[in-house]
Structure formats: C-alpha cells, structure tokens
Design a protein around this motif. Structure first.
Motif, PDB file in Angstrom:
ATOM      1  N   ASN A 150      -2.607  -6.844   0.821  1.00  0.00           N
ATOM      2  CA  ASN A 150      -2.476  -5.380   0.858  1.00  0.00           C
ATOM      3  C   ASN A 150      -3.818  -4.646   0.898  1.00  0.00           C
ATOM      4  N   VAL A 152      -6.535  -2.514   2.828  1.00  0.00           N
ATOM      5  CA  VAL A 152      -6.388  -1.537   3.908  1.00  0.00           C
ATOM      6  C   VAL A 152      -7.612  -1.590   4.807  1.00  0.00           C
ATOM      7  N   ARG A 181      -2.793  -3.134   7.136  1.00  0.00           N
ATOM      8  CA  ARG A 181      -2.771  -3.765   5.818  1.00  0.00           C
ATOM      9  C   ARG A 181      -2.640  -5.275   5.967  1.00  0.00           C
TER      10      ARG A 181
END
Length: 294
Positions: A150, A152, A181
């Motif tokens: 996760n 970014v 992501r």
C-alpha cells in the motif's frame, strides 16, 4: 595616498557588512538568525568580488522580479526552475541525503508537480495522448528488504510534445499523471508511454539566462516519482532512459547512474500485454525502489 583611500573604502565596506549582520542578532528563531546572517555575509562578499555597476544590479533585481511574475499556484514555478538550473536544488538534495542508507537515490522535485491527481489501479494506463506504449513495474521495499504494501507512487511525465499536462492546455486533465499503490507484496505496475527528452520552459527569465550563457535547456527522458509509505521517509526521484543523449548534460544536473533504466522491447500479445490490454509491440522497464524508515 591611493592605497590609503582603498584601505579606508574596504574598511567601510566591511563595517557595513557587520552592521547588517548585527541587525539580525535579536532574531528570536536561532536557525533563521543563522541563515540571514550567513546570507548577508555571502551576498556582500559576492558584491565585493564582482563589483557590479548600479545598472547591472538593477538588471539583477529586474531578473528576480520577472522570475516571480512567472510563478503561479498550480503549474509554473520559475524560482524552482532557477534553483534547478543553477544546481542549487541538487546541492540541497545532496546535503539532505548525504548519509549512505541503501535507499534509492533522490533527485530534484521539479516545477511541474500537481497535487490531487487520479488514483489508478495496478497497471492502469495513465496515457491519454499518443506514444510508444511501455509498462514500468517492480517492487517497493524497506532498507531491510521487507516489501511495503500500500505504498503510494505519485507519478508524472511529459507527453511526446515535451510538455506536462497542466502546462499544456491541450492535454486532458490528469494525462500522464496518477497515484498508484503497491499490492500486498509491495509490487507496482504502471502502463504509460515512453518518456522523451524535452527542453525546460525558455519563455521566462531562466530561458533568457540559459540563452545568454550559451547553455542548452534539455532534460533527458524521465519519469517523476514521489513515493510515500507509513513509517518511511518520502522518496522523490526520477527514472531516466539509459539511452538518452542528454544524460551527461542535463540542464538541471539531476541524473544519477543508479536511476537509469532500460526499456526492453516486448512482443505483441504476450502474457503481460494481455494482462494490461496492450495491442502491438511495447517496451518494459523494471525498477525496485527502496525507502528509508522514518
């Protein structure tokens, strides 16, 4: 007699410098006090060394005034461009990342980042304008090798005409920009078009400076990345095409060998092409990012 006059003049200039430095002695913020006093000393030393005429100094003031007028709140930041082309941005970058950690090398942020670009799915195509299709993929890890889920990846690049969306009003909103992501194993995938080398904007004071000094305005082809993950320091970097002819003469001095990638040719209709809905031959680049823990 001339020596005495010169000495008196130099003494007067030195007293002026120290008088200005002393005027900041009561600055409450210690760091601001240090910065302002050092700025005065170095700026006065520059003036004493180069002895500009009053006309030259007024030209410098006009240059800075015009630089400010070229800035806006969305796309154009001429002062960042000036900092970049003078090598100051890369010097600040080097000072702030001078300790070897095993993380991915950083480079300049650049003046064309836009906040709030679209969230994109794994492998989604962020190109709405023509170009040679490419897939860029890899993994994001911590310095200890742990994959980061996760994370970014905020990504942006120019179109084939060498301009960024926002800068070029003909491009659709969000063209060649997006926030990707990583999956549970820290992997990312981006479908886009092959980046191209391009000239930085030359329609403002920075362009005039480059022209007057005989410097070219070209940057080698690259993708911008700003990568965020909880518990880690934000990484700002580029990926450069290792075959670009401007790698050795980047107008903003941002190239680092560790950030070069190869775009390898891939055949049409292979497994990766089918997965990301690519038609015809395309290219692929692979790169793993490593983030410092905060």
């Amino acid at each position: 007699m001339e020596t005495e006059v010169t000495t008196e003049h130099d003494d007067s200039n030195a007293r002026l410098t120290e008088q200005v430095v002393a005027s900041f002695a009561s600055t409450p913020d210690a760091r601001l006090r240090t910065l302002m006093q050092s700025l005065v000393r170095h700026l006065h030393a520059f003036v004493r060394e180069t002895e500009p005429t009053e006309a030259e100094w007024m030209s410098a003031i006009r240059f800075l005034t015009e630089t400010g007028k070229m800035c806006d709140d969305v796309v154009r930041q001429e002062f960042i461009l000036l900092s970049d082309t003078l090598g100051v941005s890369m010097l600040v970058d080097a000072i702030n990342h001078r300790f070897a950690t095993g993380s991915t090398d950083t480079t300049v942020f650049g003046p064309f980042y836009i906040k709030g670009m679209p969230e994109r799915a794994y492998g989604e195509n962020m190109a709405f304008t023509p170009g040679s299709p490419v897939v860029v993929r890899g993994q994001v890890r911590s310095t200890d090798g742990t994959p980061i889920a996760n994370a970014v990846l905020d990504v942006w690049q120019t179109a084939e005409n060498g301009m960024y969306s926002g800068q070029d009003i003909e491009q659709p909103h969000g063209n060649l920009r997006g926030r990707y992501r990583t999956d549970a194993e820290g992997r990312y995938a981006i479908t886009t078009i092959l980046p191209v080398s391009y000239p930085i904007p030359t329609d403002g004071p920075v362009g005039k400076m480059l022209d007057a000094t005989g410097r070219h305005p070209w940057r080698p082809a690259h993708l911008h990345f700003m990568i965020d993950a909880p518990g880690h320091r934000t990484l700002v970097t580029h990926l450069f095409d290792k075959d670009d002819k401007y790698l050795e003469s980047d107008a903003v001095f941002g190239v680092k060998p560790s950030l070069m990638v190869s775009y390898r040719e891939r055949p049409a209709d292979d497994e990766l092409a089918r997965r990301f809905n690519l038609r015809g031959p395309y290219r692929e680049a692979n790169y793993d990012f490593v983030l410092d823990r905060s």
